[in-house]
Structure formats: C-alpha cells, structure tokens
Enzyme design. Sequence first.
Site, short mmCIF file in Angstrom:
data_model
loop_
_atom_site.label_atom_id
_atom_site.label_comp_id
_atom_site.label_asym_id
_atom_site.label_seq_id
_atom_site.Cartn_x
_atom_site.Cartn_y
_atom_site.Cartn_z
N LEU A 127 -37.47 99.39 43.61
CA LEU A 127 -37.34 100.60 44.29
C LEU A 127 -36.63 100.36 45.64
O LEU A 127 -36.11 101.26 46.31
CB LEU A 127 -38.87 100.99 44.81
CG LEU A 127 -39.58 101.65 43.75
CD1 LEU A 127 -41.08 101.93 44.33
CD2 LEU A 127 -38.97 103.00 43.18
N LYS A 184 -48.35 101.33 54.91
CA LYS A 184 -48.73 102.72 54.25
C LYS A 184 -48.88 103.80 55.14
O LYS A 184 -48.42 104.92 54.85
CB LYS A 184 -50.29 102.31 53.82
CG LYS A 184 -50.60 101.65 52.49
CD LYS A 184 -49.46 102.21 51.29
CE LYS A 184 -50.17 103.39 50.67
NZ LYS A 184 -49.28 103.70 49.42
#
Length: 336
Positions: free
Chosen positions: A57, A153
């Site tokens: 990614l 996150k």
Amino acid sequence: MDSPDSLGTVLVTGGCGRIGSRLVKALLSNPTSSVHVVSRNPTSNLHTNAKYHPANLTNAEQVAAVLQEVKPTVIFHCASPDYLAPDKELWHTNVIGTRVLLQCAAKCSSVKALVYTSSNSAIVPAAPGVVQTEETAKLQDEHSKIDMYSKTKGIGDREVLAANNPSELLTAVLRIPVHVQLGDDKLKYEFCYDGKVVEAHILAAKALLGELTSKPATKKVNGEAFFISDGISMPFFEFARKVYASAGHPVANDEIKVMPLWFMAHLGTRKPELRRLDMDHFKKSVAWKIGKAKTVLGYEPVTDQDEVLKKCVESCMVHCGLIVGSEVPVGAIKQL
C-alpha cells in the site's frame, strides 16, 4: 451494478486478516459483486471466488496498477498491522499506506466510495463514566503521547474523513472495538460480534453509493464516522469471564485475583510488550453510543450478546479440537 443490493466490483485491503477475510466471505455471498483483495502476502484466509493481488500500500505505482486492473467501485480499507507490530511498520501501513490509497483512489474514475476500518484505539479516552458520541469524541494525532498503533489509527481515521469529496470520492469511517486491558476492571468498554462488524461495512458502502444517485439526505453518510458495537458497555474482564463461562469454566468472585496496573510496569527486566504509555491509556474508558449508526446506516446490534457469544465459543472449541461435536447451527461463525 446489476441490482440495488450489488456493490459492483469491490476491493478489500487487508482482506487476508481477521475482519477483512470475513468481509470478503460476506461479499462473495452476493453473486452480483466481484470481489478483489490487495495484500502484501496473500497466502492465508483465502476464498476460492475472490481474486488476490499482491501489492504494498505504500507503493503508489503498485496501488495505482491494481486499481487500474480491477476498476473497483468500492474500496474497503481494512489493512492494519497487529497492535504490537514495530512502530515503523505501523506508521508505513496505517499512515503512509492510507495516504497513498486515498490519493490513488481519488485519481481512479471507477472508485466512488471508500469505507475505512478504524478502532476504539483511535479515540482519546474519556473520563471514567463518560459515554462518548461521534460528536464528542476526539482523535489521537501525531502529537499524542500514546502507543504507535493508537496514534496511527487516529491519523488514518482523520485523513480518510478529510479526503471525502462528493465530486471525486465519498468516504466513511467505522470505529470498532479492539481491546487489551489491565487494571481493576471498573472502566467500561465496547465489544462487537465480528458478523455485525462486517454487516456495518456493507451497510456503509451501500449508503455511500445511494448518496450518489439520490437527493441529498438529511442523515448524511459521506464524510461521517460511526461507532459500531453490540451496544452493551461493560468492564473488560466481565466480558472475559462470560467467555470462560461459555466454555464451561465459570469463574467465581472468590477465585479472582486482582493485579494492580502499576505492578505491570515493574515486571521483569526485559522490554515489556505493554509499555508505560500503553498502560496509561487503559486507565480511562472508551465507551460509546451507537445511535448514529442505527439511525443513519440502519445498523442493528446483536439481539442477545450472551447467546451469540456462547455459539462463538462453542464453535471455536470445536474448531480447535477442544470438544468433539457441537450443537452450533450451520452457518455460525467458525472462529471467535
């Protein structure tokens, strides 16, 4: 798309992981959807009818090539390393990988919607007794004095919401419970059946696509975050003891030995897996309301958490060879 229930062609990042692989399985149950998975090393939790694409990614060329080949309508971004992965890996996947994916998705004309899997760790814990909502919750950021998983996150959550652009890409964030806890077990937390986590992802994707073809809704999904759980806040070890009881090993109150949180900081001389910053995080509660998800997405939590938990534990024990035979109905989740 072939039917109102179809998501068309979908791409799942992290589709070999726990949540991602369950999502892939659910998506495959709709024959009008074509399901693709991007993973650095797609070798586990594979499903026969899904197509797997090895890619990193953080590599924009690889990501763009996959998008060009697959031409997905929806992306489910579930990829994330384990909580205890090295800081560098967490930063690269959760921050750089998310940024690259958002940039490539915005440039790919086929992509209309992206749903991001966030967690309770992305949220700054509230004072004891406070039950948070999406409006009151604050996200961890690059300046937070917290573990790298929670920090990254939080950054990913914020950047996915910021990337929402009705003329290019619609985004939404789902915040689900992911826990590790120490301490006296007085603080309340959230828990969620994996099947309902998967269901919430699909509901969010359908709602985003619906906003492309319908008049502006009064209850907007794009650019929004949603708390997802069983809708029952409780102390962590109360839930853990429910698991033990479901496995046939109830724990009596007089059998419980409490280890104070501070004690964990002084165990042994080796570098602990749980660092001081991590343990400070567990001194506060991350409990939330799911009213927004119910009202806007049509999400409904499990009707009987104890019953679902019992079936999950029984099925897991059969899967692990701990018991032979089971009354678990066909179709019950295979792993806890």
